[in-house]
Design a protein around this motif. Structure first.
Motif, PDB file in Angstrom:
ATOM      1  N   GLN A   3      -4.552  -0.596  -1.841  1.00  0.00           N
ATOM      2  CA  GLN A   3      -5.244   0.687  -1.823  1.00  0.00           C
ATOM      3  C   GLN A   3      -5.157   1.274  -0.420  1.00  0.00           C
ATOM      4  O   GLN A   3      -4.884   0.575   0.550  1.00  0.00           O
ATOM      5  CB  GLN A   3      -6.719   0.506  -2.194  1.00  0.00           C
ATOM      6  CG  GLN A   3      -6.950   0.060  -3.612  1.00  0.00           C
ATOM      7  CD  GLN A   3      -8.440  -0.023  -3.914  1.00  0.00           C
ATOM      8  OE1 GLN A   3      -9.191  -0.644  -3.183  1.00  0.00           O
ATOM      9  NE2 GLN A   3      -8.850   0.624  -4.987  1.00  0.00           N
ATOM     10  N   THR A   4      -5.415   2.569  -0.343  1.00  0.00           N
ATOM     11  CA  THR A   4      -5.574   3.213   0.949  1.00  0.00           C
ATOM     12  C   THR A   4      -6.850   4.029   0.869  1.00  0.00           C
ATOM     13  O   THR A   4      -7.549   4.002  -0.145  1.00  0.00           O
ATOM     14  CB  THR A   4      -4.347   4.076   1.319  1.00  0.00           C
ATOM     15  OG1 THR A   4      -4.470   4.444   2.706  1.00  0.00           O
ATOM     16  CG2 THR A   4      -4.217   5.310   0.445  1.00  0.00           C
ATOM     17  N   LEU A   5      -7.155   4.750   1.920  1.00  0.00           N
ATOM     18  CA  LEU A   5      -8.373   5.547   1.944  1.00  0.00           C
ATOM     19  C   LEU A   5      -8.049   7.006   1.704  1.00  0.00           C
ATOM     20  O   LEU A   5      -7.040   7.519   2.173  1.00  0.00           O
ATOM     21  CB  LEU A   5      -9.087   5.384   3.286  1.00  0.00           C
ATOM     22  CG  LEU A   5      -9.445   3.950   3.681  1.00  0.00           C
ATOM     23  CD1 LEU A   5     -10.156   3.929   5.025  1.00  0.00           C
ATOM     24  CD2 LEU A   5     -10.307   3.296   2.618  1.00  0.00           C
ATOM     25  N   GLN A  25      -9.965   4.969   8.575  1.00  0.00           N
ATOM     26  CA  GLN A  25      -9.337   6.220   8.162  1.00  0.00           C
ATOM     27  C   GLN A  25      -7.891   5.991   7.747  1.00  0.00           C
ATOM     28  O   GLN A  25      -7.259   5.040   8.195  1.00  0.00           O
ATOM     29  CB  GLN A  25      -9.407   7.245   9.289  1.00  0.00           C
ATOM     30  CG  GLN A  25      -8.710   6.803  10.566  1.00  0.00           C
ATOM     31  CD  GLN A  25      -8.992   7.734  11.728  1.00  0.00           C
ATOM     32  OE1 GLN A  25      -8.850   8.933  11.604  1.00  0.00           O
ATOM     33  NE2 GLN A  25      -9.399   7.180  12.862  1.00  0.00           N
ATOM     34  N   PRO A  26      -7.383   6.882   6.878  1.00  0.00           N
ATOM     35  CA  PRO A  26      -5.970   6.750   6.506  1.00  0.00           C
ATOM     36  C   PRO A  26      -5.094   7.000   7.731  1.00  0.00           C
ATOM     37  O   PRO A  26      -5.403   7.874   8.548  1.00  0.00           O
ATOM     38  CB  PRO A  26      -5.762   7.843   5.447  1.00  0.00           C
ATOM     39  CG  PRO A  26      -6.987   8.671   5.429  1.00  0.00           C
ATOM     40  CD  PRO A  26      -8.047   8.009   6.241  1.00  0.00           C
ATOM     41  N   ALA A  56      -0.192  -0.503   8.420  1.00  0.00           N
ATOM     42  CA  ALA A  56       0.522   0.688   7.942  1.00  0.00           C
ATOM     43  C   ALA A  56       2.011   0.398   7.828  1.00  0.00           C
ATOM     44  O   ALA A  56       2.707   0.291   8.837  1.00  0.00           O
ATOM     45  CB  ALA A  56       0.296   1.864   8.892  1.00  0.00           C
ATOM     46  N   LEU A  85      -5.915  -3.393   1.823  1.00  0.00           N
ATOM     47  CA  LEU A  85      -5.711  -1.997   2.221  1.00  0.00           C
ATOM     48  C   LEU A  85      -4.362  -1.832   2.902  1.00  0.00           C
ATOM     49  O   LEU A  85      -3.845  -2.761   3.518  1.00  0.00           O
ATOM     50  CB  LEU A  85      -6.839  -1.549   3.153  1.00  0.00           C
ATOM     51  CG  LEU A  85      -8.217  -1.474   2.500  1.00  0.00           C
ATOM     52  CD1 LEU A  85      -9.295  -1.288   3.546  1.00  0.00           C
ATOM     53  CD2 LEU A  85      -8.262  -0.345   1.483  1.00  0.00           C
ATOM     54  N   GLU A  86      -3.814  -0.645   2.809  1.00  0.00           N
ATOM     55  CA  GLU A  86      -2.520  -0.311   3.413  1.00  0.00           C
ATOM     56  C   GLU A  86      -2.621   1.117   3.947  1.00  0.00           C
ATOM     57  O   GLU A  86      -3.241   1.973   3.320  1.00  0.00           O
ATOM     58  CB  GLU A  86      -1.420  -0.432   2.357  1.00  0.00           C
ATOM     59  CG  GLU A  86      -0.055   0.044   2.806  1.00  0.00           C
ATOM     60  CD  GLU A  86       0.501  -0.731   3.992  1.00  0.00           C
ATOM     61  OE1 GLU A  86       1.132  -0.093   4.851  1.00  0.00           O
ATOM     62  OE2 GLU A  86       0.307  -1.954   4.073  1.00  0.00           O
ATOM     63  N   GLY A  87      -2.017   1.361   5.111  1.00  0.00           N
ATOM     64  CA  GLY A  87      -2.062   2.709   5.683  1.00  0.00           C
ATOM     65  C   GLY A  87      -3.457   3.058   6.175  1.00  0.00           C
ATOM     66  O   GLY A  87      -3.945   4.163   5.971  1.00  0.00           O
ATOM     67  N   VAL A  88      -4.109   2.088   6.849  1.00  0.00           N
ATOM     68  CA  VAL A  88      -5.495   2.282   7.295  1.00  0.00           C
ATOM     69  C   VAL A  88      -5.634   1.856   8.762  1.00  0.00           C
ATOM     70  O   VAL A  88      -5.123   0.820   9.175  1.00  0.00           O
ATOM     71  CB  VAL A  88      -6.480   1.466   6.430  1.00  0.00           C
ATOM     72  CG1 VAL A  88      -7.906   1.563   6.975  1.00  0.00           C
ATOM     73  CG2 VAL A  88      -6.431   1.942   4.989  1.00  0.00           C
ATOM     74  N   LYS A 123     -11.674   4.968  -1.735  1.00  0.00           N
ATOM     75  CA  LYS A 123     -10.393   4.270  -1.821  1.00  0.00           C
ATOM     76  C   LYS A 123      -9.557   4.807  -2.976  1.00  0.00           C
ATOM     77  O   LYS A 123     -10.096   5.194  -4.012  1.00  0.00           O
ATOM     78  CB  LYS A 123     -10.627   2.767  -2.008  1.00  0.00           C
ATOM     79  CG  LYS A 123     -11.335   2.138  -0.829  1.00  0.00           C
ATOM     80  CD  LYS A 123     -11.634   0.682  -1.059  1.00  0.00           C
ATOM     81  CE  LYS A 123     -12.393   0.139   0.125  1.00  0.00           C
ATOM     82  NZ  LYS A 123     -13.575  -0.579  -0.230  1.00  0.00           N
ATOM     83  N   LEU A 126      -2.615   2.719  -4.203  1.00  0.00           N
ATOM     84  CA  LEU A 126      -1.273   3.131  -3.778  1.00  0.00           C
ATOM     85  C   LEU A 126      -0.293   2.892  -4.922  1.00  0.00           C
ATOM     86  O   LEU A 126      -0.319   1.841  -5.557  1.00  0.00           O
ATOM     87  CB  LEU A 126      -0.817   2.300  -2.582  1.00  0.00           C
ATOM     88  CG  LEU A 126      -1.388   2.690  -1.232  1.00  0.00           C
ATOM     89  CD1 LEU A 126      -0.981   1.676  -0.180  1.00  0.00           C
ATOM     90  CD2 LEU A 126      -0.915   4.061  -0.832  1.00  0.00           C
TER      91      LEU A 126
END
Length: 197
Positions: A3-5, A25-26, A56, A85-88, A123, A126
């Motif tokens: 997931q990302t934000l 934050q993303p 990220a 999480l990814e891209g955070v 959230k 992705l």
């Protein structure tokens, strides 16, 4: 599933007179993360430390910013990984309150600050994307463009030669049904090629 934000979320903890201001934050990449951290220093010139962690696209980072090694950035990074999480980007601005927390206290403080921010963070899942490329006779170009739009796919490139070559991007899970639908409509007149070529 990673997931990302959808938007930034914040938290603030006071632990033994030290103030910990957290933000998740993303964030797309390390350069953007560094710019965000630089902006935080401008907003908080009196802060003792601004520690951060980034996940990220394979560009991970864990920065302790003067705190004892492994007590800030790494624990924050672990929280992001634990929540898949990814891209955070996770940041914590610390104003020192005069009381030392010790290594264990620091790990808890930084971990808790990020965990608190993530409780309210919106959230989103992705989606893994894939790129497809096909060649069709001119007579099928309109049909293919309509199918791409209906599928919610992104048309990346169109080239007109002997045939029309279209390159598109869509969620990986939709690729096989999309190809099947186009093959059915094209009745053997659609040629799929490697998009990376």
């Amino acid at each position: 599933m990673p997931q990302t934000l959808a938007a930034p979320a914040h938290s603030e903890l006071i632990i033994k007179k030290s103030r910990f201001i957290g933000c998740v934050q993303p964030m797309a990449d390390r350069a953007s993360a560094q710019a965000a951290v630089d902006a935080l220093w401008k907003q908080h010139p009196g802060a003792a430390h601004i520690c951060w962690a980034l996940l990220a696209g394979g560009q991970s980072a864990a920065v302790d910013d003067g705190e004892p090694g492994g007590t800030a950035g790494r624990p924050m990074l672990d929280v992001l990984r634990h929540q898949d999480l990814e891209g955070v980007l996770a940041t914590v601005v610390r104003y020192f309150g005069g009381v030392k927390l010790g290594a264990g206290g620091l790990v808890r403080a930084y971990t808790d600050t990020i965990a608190q921010a993530l409780l309210t963070a919106p959230k989103v899942t992705l989606q893994r994307m894939t790129t497809l490329q096909c060649q069709v006779p001119y007579a099928l170009e309109g049909l293919l463009r309509r199918e791409i739009e209906t599928a919610g796919a992104e048309l990346i490139d169109v080239q007109h030669g002997t045939l029309v070559t279209l390159q598109l991007r869509l969620p990986q899970t939709q690729a096989a049904p999309f190809v099947q639908r186009i093959n059915d409509h094209g009745q053997g007149r659609v040629g799929w090629t490697d998009a990376e070529a």
